[in-house]
Scaffold this motif. Structure first.
Motif, PDB file in Angstrom:
ATOM      1  N   ILE A  86      -7.759  -3.898   2.050  1.00 42.15           N
ATOM      2  CA  ILE A  86      -8.093  -3.563   0.655  1.00 42.15           C
ATOM      3  C   ILE A  86      -9.561  -3.835   0.333  1.00 42.15           C
ATOM      4  N   PRO A  87     -10.118  -4.996   0.718  1.00 39.82           N
ATOM      5  CA  PRO A  87     -11.545  -5.204   0.415  1.00 39.82           C
ATOM      6  C   PRO A  87     -12.507  -4.526   1.401  1.00 39.82           C
ATOM      7  N   SER A  88     -11.967  -3.771   2.392  1.00 39.84           N
ATOM      8  CA  SER A  88     -12.880  -3.165   3.379  1.00 39.84           C
ATOM      9  C   SER A  88     -13.745  -2.081   2.720  1.00 39.84           C
ATOM     10  N   ASN A  89     -14.747  -1.612   3.457  1.00 41.21           N
ATOM     11  CA  ASN A  89     -15.636  -0.579   2.898  1.00 41.21           C
ATOM     12  C   ASN A  89     -15.197   0.820   3.316  1.00 41.21           C
ATOM     13  N   ASN A  90     -14.095   0.889   4.037  1.00 43.57           N
ATOM     14  CA  ASN A  90     -13.613   2.176   4.534  1.00 43.57           C
ATOM     15  C   ASN A  90     -12.577   2.742   3.553  1.00 43.57           C
ATOM     16  N   HIS A  91     -12.885   3.896   2.963  1.00 40.73           N
ATOM     17  CA  HIS A  91     -11.980   4.465   1.950  1.00 40.73           C
ATOM     18  C   HIS A  91     -10.570   4.712   2.486  1.00 40.73           C
ATOM     19  N   GLN A  92     -10.486   5.191   3.718  1.00 40.93           N
ATOM     20  CA  GLN A  92      -9.171   5.461   4.302  1.00 40.93           C
ATOM     21  C   GLN A  92      -8.351   4.172   4.386  1.00 40.93           C
ATOM     22  N   LEU A  93      -9.000   3.076   4.773  1.00 37.12           N
ATOM     23  CA  LEU A  93      -8.278   1.799   4.872  1.00 37.12           C
ATOM     24  C   LEU A  93      -7.937   1.241   3.495  1.00 37.12           C
ATOM     25  N   GLN A  94      -8.852   1.407   2.540  1.00 34.59           N
ATOM     26  CA  GLN A  94      -8.557   0.963   1.168  1.00 34.59           C
ATOM     27  C   GLN A  94      -7.306   1.693   0.662  1.00 34.59           C
ATOM     28  N   LYS A 119      -7.181  -8.679  -5.981  1.00 33.28           N
ATOM     29  CA  LYS A 119      -7.719  -7.799  -4.920  1.00 33.28           C
ATOM     30  C   LYS A 119      -7.667  -6.334  -5.358  1.00 33.28           C
ATOM     31  N   LEU A 120      -6.543  -5.944  -5.979  1.00 34.08           N
ATOM     32  CA  LEU A 120      -6.388  -4.551  -6.420  1.00 34.08           C
ATOM     33  C   LEU A 120      -7.339  -4.231  -7.575  1.00 34.08           C
ATOM     34  N   MET A 121      -7.535  -5.227  -8.471  1.00 38.86           N
ATOM     35  CA  MET A 121      -8.467  -5.000  -9.590  1.00 38.86           C
ATOM     36  C   MET A 121      -9.896  -4.843  -9.076  1.00 38.86           C
ATOM     37  N   ASP A 122     -10.264  -5.659  -8.097  1.00 42.96           N
ATOM     38  CA  ASP A 122     -11.608  -5.522  -7.499  1.00 42.96           C
ATOM     39  C   ASP A 122     -11.770  -4.144  -6.873  1.00 42.96           C
ATOM     40  N   LEU A 123     -10.708  -3.705  -6.184  1.00 40.49           N
ATOM     41  CA  LEU A 123     -10.757  -2.383  -5.545  1.00 40.49           C
ATOM     42  C   LEU A 123     -10.953  -1.287  -6.599  1.00 40.49           C
ATOM     43  N   LEU A 124     -10.190  -1.381  -7.694  1.00 42.38           N
ATOM     44  CA  LEU A 124     -10.319  -0.373  -8.756  1.00 42.38           C
ATOM     45  C   LEU A 124     -11.715  -0.397  -9.372  1.00 42.38           C
ATOM     46  N   ASP A 125     -12.252  -1.598  -9.549  1.00 42.32           N
ATOM     47  CA  ASP A 125     -13.601  -1.705 -10.124  1.00 42.32           C
ATOM     48  C   ASP A 125     -14.642  -0.982  -9.266  1.00 42.32           C
ATOM     49  N   GLU A 158       8.085 -10.070   6.177  1.00 41.91           N
ATOM     50  CA  GLU A 158       8.360 -11.433   6.673  1.00 41.91           C
ATOM     51  C   GLU A 158       8.054 -12.501   5.629  1.00 41.91           C
ATOM     52  N   GLY A 159       8.584 -12.310   4.441  1.00 40.20           N
ATOM     53  CA  GLY A 159       8.393 -13.297   3.373  1.00 40.20           C
ATOM     54  C   GLY A 159       6.945 -13.439   2.946  1.00 40.20           C
ATOM     55  N   GLY A 160       6.141 -12.396   3.223  1.00 37.11           N
ATOM     56  CA  GLY A 160       4.725 -12.427   2.825  1.00 37.11           C
ATOM     57  C   GLY A 160       3.860 -13.238   3.783  1.00 37.11           C
ATOM     58  N   LYS A 161       4.484 -13.721   4.863  1.00 35.48           N
ATOM     59  CA  LYS A 161       3.714 -14.534   5.823  1.00 35.48           C
ATOM     60  C   LYS A 161       3.434 -13.753   7.107  1.00 35.48           C
ATOM     61  N   GLY A 162       3.997 -12.552   7.192  1.00 32.00           N
ATOM     62  CA  GLY A 162       3.887 -11.770   8.429  1.00 32.00           C
ATOM     63  C   GLY A 162       2.460 -11.380   8.748  1.00 32.00           C
ATOM     64  N   ASN A 163       2.175 -11.309  10.046  1.00 33.35           N
ATOM     65  CA  ASN A 163       0.857 -10.926  10.532  1.00 33.35           C
ATOM     66  C   ASN A 163       0.491  -9.524  10.012  1.00 33.35           C
ATOM     67  N   VAL A 164       1.498  -8.623  10.018  1.00 35.21           N
ATOM     68  CA  VAL A 164       1.248  -7.236   9.592  1.00 35.21           C
ATOM     69  C   VAL A 164       0.839  -7.209   8.124  1.00 35.21           C
ATOM     70  N   PHE A 165       1.586  -7.924   7.298  1.00 38.01           N
ATOM     71  CA  PHE A 165       1.273  -7.955   5.866  1.00 38.01           C
ATOM     72  C   PHE A 165      -0.143  -8.499   5.649  1.00 38.01           C
ATOM     73  N   GLN A 166      -0.478  -9.553   6.352  1.00 44.12           N
ATOM     74  CA  GLN A 166      -1.816 -10.165   6.199  1.00 44.12           C
ATOM     75  C   GLN A 166      -2.917  -9.189   6.622  1.00 44.12           C
ATOM     76  N   ARG A 167      -2.675  -8.468   7.722  1.00 41.54           N
ATOM     77  CA  ARG A 167      -3.683  -7.508   8.204  1.00 41.54           C
ATOM     78  C   ARG A 167      -3.876  -6.372   7.192  1.00 41.54           C
ATOM     79  N   VAL A 168      -2.770  -5.915   6.643  1.00 39.40           N
ATOM     80  CA  VAL A 168      -2.840  -4.829   5.659  1.00 39.40           C
ATOM     81  C   VAL A 168      -3.608  -5.288   4.419  1.00 39.40           C
ATOM     82  N   LEU A 169      -3.391  -6.545   4.031  1.00 42.44           N
ATOM     83  CA  LEU A 169      -4.127  -7.113   2.889  1.00 42.44           C
ATOM     84  C   LEU A 169      -5.629  -7.044   3.124  1.00 42.44           C
ATOM     85  N   SER A 170      -6.030  -7.270   4.372  1.00 40.12           N
ATOM     86  CA  SER A 170      -7.466  -7.301   4.681  1.00 40.12           C
ATOM     87  C   SER A 170      -8.098  -5.907   4.595  1.00 40.12           C
TER      88      SER A 170
END
Length: 556
Positions: A274-282, A310-316, A260-272
């Protein structure tokens, strides 16, 4: 006595009342309950299966019992072909149109057991049109738990066959399954539906239907509910839900609908995630971003909105003893994001290369493969970045080492391509010297013989730059790698692509500056091969052949 029951059943099937028939059937069911295998063997020998075909009629009150007996005997593998030979499949399929729920249940069980593990029989059922019938049944009888389960088991088996997907896509299966899913509270029941959804969601049309039916919202809800739980069932369900989410994003239409042009609720939720502490979700978050990053518009939007950081932080977080699947997924996402030209400079200035290089020491081929691909994408037409990386001796040495990874063709190919790219994009003497000193020349020469034209071409262009800029430094390595003989072979081979012939001739001319290589060219009678190419159908090849011929003649 079983034998007497079977004899009596044969007679009553033809000319007796339904009551006496029912008595015989009850005896049989009892015998099967006590010793299924022995009873089934006796039944097979008695020829009773052929009689059953005539008893499977919608009018008879015994139909459900007959179907139940067939379901029981077909639990034995040795009974399945005899059931088919007795012609039981066709009348059973007809019974799926019954209104009687018990008949439907036993019929479904019988068909399921007869066709269990047999792709050819399952394909036969698909051709007989059972899929639309079963989907309709699921809609009508969704309150009957046993029937619902029967339909789900059937879907799970049939969905494994590619031929079923088109039929499923023409029904409202997506809507029915999502409706059913929303009602389920028990883990086991949801698990059953997941087992049907996963194979179905491999089909792009069904992916879109599932997205439109609201499956994604259900999956996001599960993730939210289970993310902090340490119960085994919840962890498994979180994994299944997030994996399915990623699978839905593999379809172009379903992915774009959810972006949805990067504004979709789904896209935003998926973004969240990446910084989680759960490996499966990352992992799921990074894979989802890699899937969203399948077209330039999405990639540009995501880079402009901070996804790279966000991806660089995850890799770090995964450098030391990190999770390999997360490393692989995050690198896949970065590689895809680096494809649009406008993103390269932005990603370079964000420090992506430095982050990626932290994984140079990885011994995991999937991570090595994505690391190489990401760097190659980043330096495409970026001279400064290519030069900087090409002067990095540690990187160049590792590339040369990976160029010999015979067990991992992907890593070997990508290492060669990156070596060549460092030279082609930097056009730098320093980079060439670093590659010569690390022993990379022989790999570029071998790459010129690759079965992939694109790789051959990349190698030849890099070698021509080496010959033009640093021939003295590379001369010995080019000689010992038998470059001249390889070029002769490429030019003489009719199967070589026009661009390969063209670049081989450009390279020959460039090699003339070396005395020893010049001598090799003269000894191999290149003039004969080159003069034949003057009449080549490709104009560029023909022109280059004339120029090369002149050069060879003058030099000789």
């Amino acid at each position: 006595n079983l034998s007497d029951t079977l004899k009596k059943l044969k007679i009553t099937a033809v000319d007796s009342t339904e009551d006496s028939l029912e008595g015989c059937l009850d005896c049989l069911l009892q015998a099967l309950a006590q010793n299924n295998m022995e009873t089934s063997e006796k039944m097979q020998g008695s020829g009773i299966l052929q009689v059953f075909a005539s008893l499977l009629t919608p009018q008879s009150s015994c139909t459900a019992k007959v179907a139940n007996i067939i379901a029981e005997v077909a639990k034995n593998e040795f009974m399945r072909i005899p059931c088919v030979d007795a012609g039981l499949i066709s009348p059973l399929v007809q019974l799926l149109n019954s209104k009687d729920q018990e008949v439907l249940l036993q019929t479904g069980r019988a068909l399921g057991n007869i066709c269990y593990d047999s792709h050819s029989l399952q394909a036969q059922l698909i051709n007989m049109g059972v899929i639309p019938t079963l989907v309709k049944l699921l809609g009508i009888h969704c309150h009957n738990a046993a029937l619902t389960e029967m339909c789900l088991v059937a879907f799970g088996n049939l969905a494994e066959l590619e031929s079923s997907k088109e039929q499923f896509a023409s029904t409202n299966i997506a809507e029915e399954l999502v409706k059913l899913f929303k009602k389920q509270i028990e883990h086991d029941k949801r698990e059953m539906i997941f087992e049907v959804l996963a194979p179905l969601a491999e089909n792009d049309a069904i992916k879109l239907q599932l997205v439109e039916a609201g499956l994604v919202e259900c999956l996001l809800e599960i993730v939210q509910q289970k993310v902090d739980s340490d119960k085994e069932d919840d962890i498994a369900e979180l994994k299944t839900a997030s994996d399915l989410m990623v699978l839905l994003l593999l379809g172009d239409e379903s992915m774009q609908k959810l972006f949805e042009g990067g504004k979709g609720n789904v896209f935003q939720r998926v973004l969240s995630w990446i910084p989680s502490n759960n490996h499966q979700l990352q992992l799921a978050g990074a894979l989802a971003i890699a899937n969203f990053a399948r077209n330039d518009g999405n990639c540009i939007h995501m880079v402009d909105n901070g996804i790279v950081e966000k991806l660089m932080d995850l890799l770090d977080r995964h450098v030391e003893d990190g999770n390999v699947t997360v490393q692989h997924a995050a690198l896949s996402a970065l590689r895809n994001l680096a494809i649009p030209v406008v993103n390269k400079a932005k990603m370079l200035s964000a420090g992506v290369t430095e982050t990626v290089l932290k994984f140079l020491k990885s011994e995991m081929p999937p991570v090595q493969f994505k690391l190489l691909g990401t760097l190659r994408m980043l330096i495409d037409a970026q001279a400064e970045a290519a030069e900087q990386l090409g002067r990095n001796v540690k990187l160049v040495e590792r590339l040369v080492e990976w160029c010999e990874a015979k067990d991992h063709a992907g890593v070997m190919g990508e290492s060669n391509r990156l070596l060549s790219a460092l030279i082609r994009h930097s056009k730098s003497k320093d980079v060439i010297k670093a590659i010569v000193q690390s022993g990379g020349i022989k790999h570029l020469v071998t790459m010129a013989t690759s079965e992939h034209v694109i790789m051959q071409n990349e190698a030849l262009v890099a070698l021509a730059l080496i010959a033009a800029l640093e021939l003295g430094t590379a001369e010995k390595d080019l000689e010992s790698a038998k470059l001249v003989q390889i070029l002769h072979r490429l030019l003489a081979d009719e199967r070589s692509a026009p661009e390969i012939k063209y670049n081989s001739m450009v390279l020959i001319c460039a090699l003339m500056g070396s005395e020893s290589l010049h001598k090799e060219v003269q000894d191999l009678a290149f003039l004969d091969v080159v003069s034949k190419l003057r009449s080549h159908e490709n104009k560029s090849v023909a022109q280059q052949a004339s120029l090369t011929e002149q050069r060879l003649t003058v030099e000789s």
